[in-house]
Write an enzyme that holds these catalytic residues in place. Structure first.
Site, mmCIF file in Angstrom:
data_model
loop_
_atom_site.group_PDB
_atom_site.id
_atom_site.type_symbol
_atom_site.label_atom_id
_atom_site.label_comp_id
_atom_site.label_asym_id
_atom_site.label_seq_id
_atom_site.Cartn_x
_atom_site.Cartn_y
_atom_site.Cartn_z
ATOM 1 N N GLU A 49 -39.954 -13.408 -0.698
ATOM 2 C CA GLU A 49 -41.125 -14.522 -1.451
ATOM 3 C C GLU A 49 -42.096 -13.653 -2.016
ATOM 4 O O GLU A 49 -43.343 -13.751 -1.820
ATOM 5 C CB GLU A 49 -41.833 -15.338 -0.391
ATOM 6 C CG GLU A 49 -40.617 -16.302 0.589
ATOM 7 C CD GLU A 49 -41.263 -16.981 1.509
ATOM 8 O OE1 GLU A 49 -42.597 -16.746 1.897
ATOM 9 O OE2 GLU A 49 -40.515 -17.592 2.239
ATOM 10 N N ASP A 88 -37.314 -14.965 -4.687
ATOM 11 C CA ASP A 88 -36.611 -15.025 -3.433
ATOM 12 C C ASP A 88 -36.686 -13.577 -2.854
ATOM 13 O O ASP A 88 -37.212 -13.514 -1.613
ATOM 14 C CB ASP A 88 -35.153 -15.017 -3.653
ATOM 15 C CG ASP A 88 -34.728 -16.639 -3.225
ATOM 16 O OD1 ASP A 88 -35.624 -17.470 -2.961
ATOM 17 O OD2 ASP A 88 -33.587 -16.856 -3.095
ATOM 18 N N GLU A 147 -32.490 -13.267 -6.915
ATOM 19 C CA GLU A 147 -32.453 -14.931 -6.509
ATOM 20 C C GLU A 147 -30.862 -15.050 -5.934
ATOM 21 O O GLU A 147 -29.965 -14.828 -6.804
ATOM 22 C CB GLU A 147 -32.859 -15.701 -7.400
ATOM 23 C CG GLU A 147 -34.157 -15.734 -7.655
ATOM 24 C CD GLU A 147 -35.205 -16.941 -7.236
ATOM 25 O OE1 GLU A 147 -34.852 -17.827 -6.969
ATOM 26 O OE2 GLU A 147 -36.380 -16.486 -7.107
ATOM 27 N N PHE A 148 -30.598 -15.422 -4.836
ATOM 28 C CA PHE A 148 -29.309 -16.055 -4.459
ATOM 29 C C PHE A 148 -29.387 -17.498 -4.744
ATOM 30 O O PHE A 148 -30.124 -18.290 -3.979
ATOM 31 C CB PHE A 148 -29.233 -15.478 -3.110
ATOM 32 C CG PHE A 148 -27.607 -15.715 -2.398
ATOM 33 C CD1 PHE A 148 -27.336 -17.186 -2.126
ATOM 34 C CD2 PHE A 148 -26.853 -14.829 -1.780
ATOM 35 C CE1 PHE A 148 -25.999 -17.478 -1.529
ATOM 36 C CE2 PHE A 148 -25.621 -15.065 -1.153
ATOM 37 C CZ PHE A 148 -25.345 -16.148 -1.109
ATOM 38 N N GLU A 149 -28.445 -18.162 -5.586
ATOM 39 C CA GLU A 149 -28.478 -19.511 -5.829
ATOM 40 C C GLU A 149 -27.842 -20.438 -4.716
ATOM 41 O O GLU A 149 -26.548 -20.337 -4.453
ATOM 42 C CB GLU A 149 -27.918 -19.542 -7.066
ATOM 43 C CG GLU A 149 -28.493 -19.402 -8.253
ATOM 44 C CD GLU A 149 -29.968 -20.038 -8.230
ATOM 45 O OE1 GLU A 149 -30.944 -19.518 -8.332
ATOM 46 O OE2 GLU A 149 -30.009 -21.491 -7.808
#
Lengths: 230, 230
Positions: free
Chosen positions: A77, A94, A128-130
């Site tokens: 974050e 993320d 970011e891991f979608e």
């Protein structure tokens, strides 16, 4: 888990060849996304393929992030200044890490040293891991592009399951192939897309829980707490 | 309806000043988005403001598109070659028009004429009226950016309600201010964002129906049928 597909912009390729910190970031991400195994007593990742959308995807993301946080000291974050301070809207990235070279520099030239420390010595990587749908993936891509454009990060990475695997994950989770037509919008920036896949498909392994079911309630390493010195 | 906010890239500004066809496209879009009135016997658009999310947004879009189609000869659902033929995935652009100059050229120089007809004489404009959520708006923006990058369109336009109006429209419909932090990703391309607003807010006007309720079942002008000569 294994990596089946990738897209690496020319700018990212150049950095991977010339910059040890960027190379280290990429290696840490690859190791972390390849680390999940299933079932937990196996040494590969086998996905239950009894029916469409039968497995969750969030626990896979959490396994990857856990390694990034616990083994490699990434943080969760990370807000972008452009969104949080300037535009006052939009969520954080993320996962994020600042890579700092351990190499000692000649400190005789103080001005040169300062410059080295501030610009040359730090590499900031956002990832970011979608686990959302395709339009959510567009937003992630644009958030990372904004971070690159404003020079708040030096490399952006997006992880997605490939289509074959996504078929057995949560309904509407996006996949590598679905966003692929838009990868070219990142040309000119150091951007990497990674498409991961299970090593095996079988009907007799347990299902991956959906949502946060069955997950340990571990405390994540938030950037906010690091920034505030907690 | 009225226009309260806009964002016009430098490239779009230059075209608006130098290119009559692009200027015409912009005027047609502005006239069409300003045309809706409510209630239908009024001469302005007054929105019911009795509670959050109490009105629909799709009928407003349809009023705008109806004028674009019926008065100005725009077409619906124009696929991009890059998505339909090359990548074989991804939907069409909402509304589209090819503007062709009526000005006659000296045809003595055939090569020059050909070049003029193919490149100088046609302006292709793609537009989307956002009725989805914020991540859907990112996808629309990226689709239009891809069309610009591949030179399949010469100008892109996105219409959105401003935040004040969106509060009384369908839940989670995106608004101008929400996408605004990302407008700068379109710099370098001719792109226009328009934020529209009602002229008045009052509790005693009828609600705008949600979804397709109460809408006439008119047949839309699809690009496919034009392209196939129907």
């Amino acid at each position: 888990m294994k990596i089946d597909k990738d897209f690496i912009t020319d700018e990212a390729k150049e950095l991977l060849e010339s910059d040890n910190l960027i190379k280290q970031a990429y290696e840490e991400v690859k190791t972390s996304i390849c680390s999940p195994i299933w079932p937990t007593n196996s040494n590969i990742f086998t996905i239950n393929n009894t029916e469409k959308n039968c497995n969750g995807v969030v626990p896979i993301k959490e396994l990857c992030y856990t390694m990034l946080e616990d083994t490699y000291n990434w943080y969760r974050e990370k807000p972008l200044d452009v969104l949080k301070l300037e535009k006052k809207k939009g969520g954080p990235i993320d996962v994020y890490k600042e890579f700092i070279s351990e190499q000692e520099e000649d400190q005789d030239d103080l001005e040169g040293y300062k410059e080295f420390t501030q610009d040359g010595n730090i590499r900031r990587v956002g990832m970011e891991f979608e686990t959302g749908n395709i339009s959510s993936a567009h937003r992630s891509m644009n958030k990372l592009l904004l971070g690159l454009k404003r020079e708040e990060i030096d490399l952006a990475i997006i992880l997605m399951p490939i289509k074959q695997l996504a078929y057995y994950l949560t309904d509407r989770v996006t996949n590598f192939e679905e966003l692929e037509p838009y990868f070219e919008l990142t040309e000119g920036q150091p951007f990497i897309f990674i498409g991961f896949n299970a090593e095996a498909y079988a009907p007799n392994v347990p299902l991956i829980p959906k949502g946060k079911d069955g997950m340990s309630n571990r405390s994540i390493k938030k950037w906010k707490e690091k920034a505030e010195g907690k």
